[in-house]
Design a protein around this motif. Sequence first.
Motif, short mmCIF file in Angstrom:
data_model
loop_
_atom_site.label_atom_id
_atom_site.label_comp_id
_atom_site.label_asym_id
_atom_site.label_seq_id
_atom_site.Cartn_x
_atom_site.Cartn_y
_atom_site.Cartn_z
N TYR A 186 0.85 -1.19 0.00
CA TYR A 186 0.00 0.00 0.00
C TYR A 186 0.89 1.24 0.00
O TYR A 186 1.92 1.27 0.67
CB TYR A 186 -0.89 0.01 1.25
N LEU A 188 1.70 5.00 0.99
CA LEU A 188 1.39 6.15 1.84
C LEU A 188 2.07 7.35 1.18
O LEU A 188 2.64 7.23 0.10
CB LEU A 188 1.91 5.90 3.25
N ASP A 189 2.04 8.50 1.84
CA ASP A 189 2.58 9.70 1.21
C ASP A 189 4.01 9.54 0.72
O ASP A 189 4.33 9.82 -0.42
CB ASP A 189 2.51 10.87 2.19
N GLU A 191 6.06 6.67 1.51
CA GLU A 191 6.60 5.32 1.65
C GLU A 191 5.58 4.28 1.18
O GLU A 191 4.41 4.59 1.00
CB GLU A 191 6.97 5.05 3.12
N VAL A 193 4.05 0.58 2.32
CA VAL A 193 4.03 -0.36 3.44
C VAL A 193 3.47 -1.69 2.95
O VAL A 193 2.67 -1.73 2.02
CB VAL A 193 3.18 0.15 4.63
N TYR A 195 1.50 -5.12 3.99
CA TYR A 195 0.69 -5.89 4.93
C TYR A 195 0.18 -7.13 4.21
O TYR A 195 -0.62 -7.01 3.29
CB TYR A 195 -0.54 -5.09 5.41
N ILE A 200 -4.01 -8.72 8.61
CA ILE A 200 -5.17 -7.80 8.63
C ILE A 200 -6.38 -8.58 9.14
O ILE A 200 -6.96 -9.38 8.40
CB ILE A 200 -5.43 -7.23 7.21
#
Lengths: 325, 447
Positions: A186, A188-189, A191, A193, A195, A200
Amino acid sequence: MVNIEYLTPASPEERKKYYREEWDIKQVPEYIVHSIQEREFGFDHIGRGPNDRYKVFQTPDLLKRFLKVRTPFAAYCSVAFYDKPRRRDRWTKAELVFDVDAKDIPIRTCECEGVCEICLNEAREIVLNIIDTLKGDLSLENIHIVYSGRGYHIRVLDHNIMSINSDLRSQIVKYVVGAYVPENEYSLDFEKVSYEHFVIPFGYPNVFTKRFKYAILHLNENSDLDEVNKKLLKDILKHRQLIELENWGMFKNKIGPMRYRKVLKGIASMNMSLIDAKVSIDLKRILRLPSSLHSMVSMKCTEVKNIETFDPFDDAVPKFVYERK
Amino acid sequence: MVSVAFINPLSDEGKMIVRELGEFNGVLSENDDLMNIVTKSRSQEISNDSFIPRSYFDLALKRIEWYAKKKNDRNFEHKQYDFLFNQDIIKFDVIAFYLLCQAIGVKYGPNSRESRVLVESQGKLIENRLSKLSKTERNLIVTNILNSLLSSTHLKWTFFEDLISSKKLKMHELILDKGEIILEMDDFLERFSYKIHGRKPEKMYEALIGDRIKEQVMIKMVMQNTENYIQQVGERSHREIEPNPILLELADKISEVLISSVQTFGKGGSSYGISIKASALNPKSFPPCVKKVMEGMKSGGRNDAIIMFLTPFISYARLYPSVFSENITKQISDVDPTLSIIQNEILPLIFGAAERCNPPLFEDQPQDKVNLNAKLGFGMHQHPELKNEGETTWYTPMSCEKVKIHLPSLCKPDETCKKIGNPLSYYNRKLWAFKKEMKNISNNKDK
C-alpha cells in the motif's frame, strides 16, 4: 443412520409412496409458502431435467394436490418472485443463492465418486464459512440453509439485497468465496508499506485468510492448483501445520515469498469453484423444492434447522429407503 | 479554496452556474473571456489556433478530445490542454460538462460508447485536477464533496449498489464490517484497533483506507451521478418532440473526435515495416494452428481451442491486428463502435468452427457462449452488449509458447512459424506478403 449404498435411484412406486404417505405441505419452508403465488414452479417427471416449467400454484393446497397426484421425479421452485410467474413476467426480486455441491468441491479429502459423509461434511464447512461472512461483513439476515440431496443451498432473503442485479451478485460471490488475491503493498505519502492478508484481521483480507487456511488444510498430493507445480504442492503439504498453528509468517518463509504469491493466486482461482457461481448470478433460477424428493439419490431436499446437528444420512432419508434393507 | 463545481459539476454550485447561463443559443458564439482564460493558463501551448477553444461548444469537444488523446495517442501533449486545469475556467467548464451530458444523453443514451467515454473522462479529469492541489486543499475538497454526497456517517454497503455492480468500486478493496463501509479513522479504530497486534492501527488505516479510498469513493460517485444524469437526459428526450439541434451537432462531433483519436492503424506498423490496418479477414493467411481449429476439433480440448485460442485470435486479427506493435489497450467498441463487425463477421466464424467440432461445442455446452463473450470483454453474459463492455478483458491472442503448453496438438509449425512468436504475427506477415503480391500482379498487368 442409513448406509450410503442404499441411496440408489427411487423407483416410481417409491416416489408415489414418498409423496402420498410421507411428504407433508408443512415441510415446505414458510418463506416459500408465503410467496407461493409469486413463484414459478418446475417439474421433472421422467428424470431428464425440469421440462415442465412455468407452473403456478395459487394456494399450498393446490401444490399439495399436484405433488400427490403426479409424484414427480424432481420438483423445483424459482428463487425469483414475479407479478406474473406463469409467464415469468414482471420480475420483482430474487433470493441470493449459493449452491455448494459436495461432488463438485475442487479440493476434497475423500476420493469418492459421488458424495459421501466426508465431502458432505466439507460442504457443510464451506457453507458455515460463507454464512459467517454474509452475516459478519455484509450484515445480511434471513438466511436459510437447505440440504439439496448432494450438498447445500444457502438462500438469502434479506430485503436489502433481493432486488440487486447479477453483477452485484457476482461481486458478492467473489467476496465471500475469496476469489481475489488481496493487495499486499500500500502506498502512503512518502513510503510503501506491506501488509500480508494474514496480518489484517478484518475486511476482505480476513475473509481471504480464512478461505486460504481452509484450502491449504484440505489439499492432498493429487490436488490441482493453477500456478502450483508438484514440487510446490509437496512443500505446502510439508509445512501446512504452521498454518494450522496460525504461524503464517513462518509458512510464507518456508515456501518463499515468490512461490507464496503463486499459492495465493492458485487458491484464489480455485475458490471460485467452491460454489456453482452460475446459480448465484441467475435471477430466474429454479432450485430444488425443499421437502421434495431427490429421486436420483433417494434423499429428501430438506430445510436445515440446525446445521451443527444436521446429519443428511439421518435427517434427509425418506422412510422407503429403510424398507429397502 | 478550489470550487466544488470544478471537481463535481453536478453539485449545487454547478447547477447554479448552469441556471445563470440561461440562454442556450450562445454556446456556439466566440467567447473572449474563455479565450482569455485559456491563453493565460500557465503552461498552455498557444502556438496553434486549434489548441484554443473559442466557445462553450469547442470547450466541450476539447474536454473529450483531452481524454481520448491521453488514452490513445502516444504523442499526447499535455500543454495543449493545460486550460482544463486552470480553476478560472470553472464557469465555462461546468457548462461544457452539461452540454456533453445532454448531447450524449439525447443522441446516444447511457449505454453508449460516447457515454462511457464521457463518464471515464470526468473521472480522469477529477483525478488530474486533484493531483494539482496541495494535500490539505485536496483533503478538504474531497471531504467537503463526500459530505454532500453521503447522507449519513453510517454507510451501508448496499448504498453503493450501483457503484459496486458497475465495478467502479471493488467490494474487496473496501473495508466492510457489520454491513457498513468504513471510511473514517475514528470508526476504524473503534472497530478494529483491539484486533491489530504488532502494528500501528493508525498507519494501517492510512494504508488500507485513508485519503486514497475516500478520494476513490468520491470520484466514483461523481462518475456514477454523471451516468445517471445522462440516463435522465436520455429518458427525458424520448418524451420531447425535437431535441435542440445544437446538441445533435455536438453529439456528432463527439463521435468524430472519438473515431479520429482511435484511428491510429498504420501509424506504428511492425518492426519489419508492415503497415497493419484492420480489414476483412483473409483465411488463407491464417497460421496452421488456426486453420486446424477452423476445421473443427474433437472432444478433448474443444473448449480451450474455441474459447481461449480462436476467439481472441479472430477478433484481434479482424479488428486490431496491430495490438502488439501499438501496445495500446483498447476495447472492442473503440474499433467497432456498433459491434456490427463482431455480430456479422467475427461471431459467425467462431460459431462455425464450434459447430464443426465433434460433438458441436455450443450444442453440447451452451454455457460456453457466456465464456466466449467474456473473452471479448463483454462480461459473463449471453450476448455481447455495449453496456457490459469492460466487465472482463478483451483477451489478446495466445502466444505460440502458450499454445504449445495448453493445446500442444494444434502446433504443427511451417516455415513462417519459425519467424514469429504469436499466431497473430504470422497472420499479419502473411497478409502483408499476400497484399504485396497482389500489388505486384496488378502493377505488372498495368505495364
